[in-house]
Design a protein around this motif. Structure first.
Motif, PDB file in Angstrom:
ATOM      1  N   UNK A  67       0.342  -5.616  -3.106  1.00 30.15           N
ATOM      2  CA  UNK A  67      -0.816  -4.727  -3.091  1.00 30.15           C
ATOM      3  C   UNK A  67      -0.432  -3.247  -3.139  1.00 30.15           C
ATOM      4  N   UNK A  68       0.732  -2.906  -2.639  1.00 23.51           N
ATOM      5  CA  UNK A  68       1.134  -1.497  -2.568  1.00 23.51           C
ATOM      6  C   UNK A  68       1.104  -0.824  -3.945  1.00 23.51           C
ATOM      7  N   UNK A  69       1.752  -1.384  -4.983  1.00 26.13           N
ATOM      8  CA  UNK A  69       1.679  -0.718  -6.298  1.00 26.13           C
ATOM      9  C   UNK A  69       0.253  -0.682  -6.859  1.00 26.13           C
ATOM     10  N   UNK A  70      -0.524  -1.699  -6.555  1.00 24.21           N
ATOM     11  CA  UNK A  70      -1.922  -1.735  -7.013  1.00 24.21           C
ATOM     12  C   UNK A  70      -2.710  -0.577  -6.407  1.00 24.21           C
ATOM     13  N   UNK A  71      -2.527  -0.351  -5.124  1.00 24.64           N
ATOM     14  CA  UNK A  71      -3.232   0.731  -4.435  1.00 24.64           C
ATOM     15  C   UNK A  71      -2.726   2.091  -4.918  1.00 24.64           C
TER      16      UNK A  71
END
Length: 92
Positions: free
Chosen positions: A38-42
């Motif tokens: 989720x980190x790169x998505x956010x």
């Protein structure tokens, strides 16, 4: 003397959490995988979050993935947002 089996979740050489069952350890490890994904998505959202805040948000979303999945499907607290409750009309 007692023998205790412990399952330890380790990430990048650091112990994250210890569990008494493999099932719990696997679930926590999977939650960490989701958080990492989720980190790169956010970050792509470019909303000005600091790295630490982005990681906290990703961890929170991963911890609450089932509720989040329901919200994304339009399910709100056991009902669907797309199918509002019908009001009963009293007929004379």
């Amino acid at each position: 003397m007692a023998v205790i089996t412990k399952f330890v979740v380790v990430r990048e050489g650091e112990e994250k959490m210890t569990f008494t069952t493999k099932k719990e350890a696997d679930a926590y490890d999977k939650m960490l995988d989701i958080s990492d994904n989720l980190i790169p998505f956010i970050e792509k959202a470019d909303i000005g979050l600091q790295e630490v805040d982005c990681e906290k948000l990703a961890f929170y979303l991963a911890q609450n993935k089932d509720e989040l999945a329901n919200l994304l499907k339009g399910v709100i607290k056991g009902t669907t947002a797309s199918a509002p409750k019908k009001k009963k009309v009293k007929q004379d």
